[in-house]
Write an enzyme that holds these catalytic residues in place. Sequence first.
Site, PDB file in Angstrom:
ATOM      1  N   HIS A 127       0.875  -1.179   0.000  1.00 37.72           N
ATOM      2  CA  HIS A 127       0.000   0.000   0.000  1.00 37.72           C
ATOM      3  C   HIS A 127       0.914   1.232   0.000  1.00 37.72           C
ATOM      4  O   HIS A 127       2.029   1.161   0.519  1.00 37.72           O
ATOM      5  CB  HIS A 127      -0.828  -0.066   1.288  1.00 37.72           C
ATOM      6  CG  HIS A 127      -1.906   0.969   1.413  1.00 37.72           C
ATOM      7  ND1 HIS A 127      -1.646   2.282   1.706  1.00 37.72           N
ATOM      8  CD2 HIS A 127      -3.252   0.867   1.310  1.00 37.72           C
ATOM      9  CE1 HIS A 127      -2.801   2.950   1.787  1.00 37.72           C
ATOM     10  NE2 HIS A 127      -3.785   2.119   1.537  1.00 37.72           N
ATOM     11  N   ASP A 204       3.099  -4.975   8.126  1.00 36.76           N
ATOM     12  CA  ASP A 204       1.901  -4.147   7.992  1.00 36.76           C
ATOM     13  C   ASP A 204       0.693  -5.076   8.111  1.00 36.76           C
ATOM     14  O   ASP A 204       0.359  -5.807   7.179  1.00 36.76           O
ATOM     15  CB  ASP A 204       1.940  -3.424   6.633  1.00 36.76           C
ATOM     16  CG  ASP A 204       0.619  -2.721   6.300  1.00 36.76           C
ATOM     17  OD1 ASP A 204      -0.319  -2.777   7.128  1.00 36.76           O
ATOM     18  OD2 ASP A 204       0.530  -2.125   5.208  1.00 36.76           O
ATOM     19  N   GLN A 207      -4.511  -5.385   7.007  1.00 38.14           N
ATOM     20  CA  GLN A 207      -5.533  -6.301   6.483  1.00 38.14           C
ATOM     21  C   GLN A 207      -5.555  -7.638   7.220  1.00 38.14           C
ATOM     22  O   GLN A 207      -6.521  -8.380   7.106  1.00 38.14           O
ATOM     23  CB  GLN A 207      -5.295  -6.569   4.992  1.00 38.14           C
ATOM     24  CG  GLN A 207      -5.454  -5.362   4.103  1.00 38.14           C
ATOM     25  CD  GLN A 207      -6.866  -4.806   4.112  1.00 38.14           C
ATOM     26  OE1 GLN A 207      -7.835  -5.522   4.324  1.00 38.14           O
ATOM     27  NE2 GLN A 207      -6.988  -3.511   3.888  1.00 38.14           N
TER      28      GLN A 207
END
Lengths: 410, 143
Positions: A127, A204, A207
Site C-alpha cells: 500500500h 503491515d 488487512q
Amino acid sequence: MASTLPYDVQAIRTEFPILQRTVKGKPLVYFDNAATAQKPKQVIDAITHYYSHYNANIHRGLHTLADEATAAFEASRSAVQTFIQAKHHEEIIFTKGTTESINLVALAWGNAFLNSGDEIIISTLEHHANIVPWQMIAEKKDVVIKVIPIDADGRLDMEAFKKMLSPKTKMVSVVHASNALGVVNPVEDIIELAHQHGSLVMVDGAQSAVHLDIDVQKLDCDFFVFSGHKIYGPTGVGVLYGKKHLLESMPPFLGGGEMIKEVTFEKTTYNELPFKFEAGTPNIADVIAIHPAIEFINRIGKAAVRKHEADLLAYASTKLRLIEGLQIRGDVEEKVSVVSFTIDGIHPQDLAILLDNQGIAVRTGHHCAQPLMSCLGIVGTTRASFAAYNTIEEIDVLIEALNKSIRMLK
Amino acid sequence: MESYQPISATEKEIIEDFSMFETWEDKYEYIIDMGKKLAPLNDSFKTDDYKIKGCQSSVWIHSFEKDGRVYFEGDSDAVIVKGLVSLMIHVLSGHTPQAIIDAPLGFIDEVGLSSHLAQTRSNGLRAMIKQMKLDATAFKLKG
C-alpha cells in the site's frame, strides 16, 4: 475464547445498526470491508458512553473522571496487547492509524539508525502507506529501497528476496495480507531470513489483524502495525507494536505534552514507554472503543469468522469465474477474504457506479497500490471484501447485479 | 458550426429527457448511449496534457476557440464517464467563454447526477467541469 455455538450470521448482523439501512432503495450490501469494517453497537455505544459519563483528559488528572478515563484507556492497551500477544503492555503505542504507525517507525527509527548506503526492502504488493514514508526517509538518509517482485498472481518471489538480503539491509517492511488482492505473504519466512542477515522487520497488519491469529512473539517481528477501523473499531486510532528494546532505543516522534518527564528551557527528558510516543492528548474515546471491537472478535472467535469468510470467498470466487471475461487477480490459496477482479472491456469505475445503484458497496481503482497495478498491467480492479456479517445471499445479489451491469455496459 | 441555443435551454431539454426515466437503469442507459454517440477524440489529444486529474478513469478534454466561441472534444476509457463527458460537451460546447464560465449547471442536481460531483477522490464530473471552465477562462483572457 472461541465460541462452540454454530455460526449465526443473522444474529451477528443484528449487532451492526448500519446493516439495517438501504441504499438507493435497496438493502445495503457492504463488501468494502477491506477499506473499513462496519461497527457493532457496542463500539458505537462505548464512544457515546465515554463522552456522556467520564470524558476527561487521561494520565495526569487527580479526579474521578480522569481516573475512570485513564483506566478505560489503559484497559484498551491491555486488550490490544492480548489481541496480538505482545509481551509487554508498554510495547503497544496508540497512533491514529496504520499510516501514522509506519511513519513513526520510518521517521523515529530511520532518523536514528539509517545511514548512507543502507538498504530497506519492501514488496511490490505494498500500500502507498508502506512505500511513501520509506521513500521520504530514504531520500533524506541516502538509503536504497529494494522491492521484492511478485508473480502474476501476486505471490512474492522469495528467491529474489533472499538475493536482496545483505549486511546492508537494515529494515524489511512488508504487508502481511495485500489490501488489493488479499494474498497472504509468508511473513514467518521473511522474518527469519531477514533476521539471519541482521535486518529488522516491520509487518503491515492492516488487512491481517482482523482475520488471522496474530502472535507477535511467535512471529518474532520487530514492529507490527494495524488500524482500529478495520477490526470493527473506530477510525482515527491505530496501533504500533514494537519490541521494547527497539522502542526504547528510538527517539520520540512528536514533541509535546504526555511524552515528557521533565521540561526546562535548557533540556527535556522524555517519558518512558509507551507515553514517549504518545505526545499530546490522544484520541481517548476511540482508543477506548477499540476494546469492545476486540471483545466482539473474541466472542465470535477469529477461527469461526475465518471459516465463514472462507466459505463466502470460495462461493464468490466460484460464481465470479462463471462470468465471461472475468479474471480474479491474486487467485491463490493463501488469502484473506478479498476477491479482486477485472472484466475484459469493462472499466472498474463503470462497474462501481452501476453496483452502487443496486445497493452494493465495493471498492474499485488502484487501491492505493499503484506500483502493484502497473506491475499487473491494469488500471485497477473491482474488489469485494467480506466480513463476519456478510452472507451467501448477498453474494448472489452481487453476482446478479454484476451480470446486469455488464449487460448495460456492453 | 451550427448556431447554438442558450446553455439554459439545453439544460432544460436534458431535465425533460431525464424526467421521462422511471428507473435508474433508464438513466444510466441514456448516459451510456450519450457516451457511444460522442465524436471520437483524436489520439494526439489523449496525452497527459489533456488528461483531467482527479478521476479514477482516464478523461481527456481538448478545447479550441473559433469565432469567439469555445468548442470541446473529449473521451474516457470508462463508458459512463464518457457519457458524462458527452453530456457536458453537449451542454457547454459552442458557447462564448463568459457563458461557459457563468453556467450554473443546475441540471446536474435536478437529474440526480450530483453524486458524481461528490468530493471523493474518484469523482470525475467535478474535475471535468472545473477544467472546461478553466479552459473557457483561458480563452477569455486571451481575448
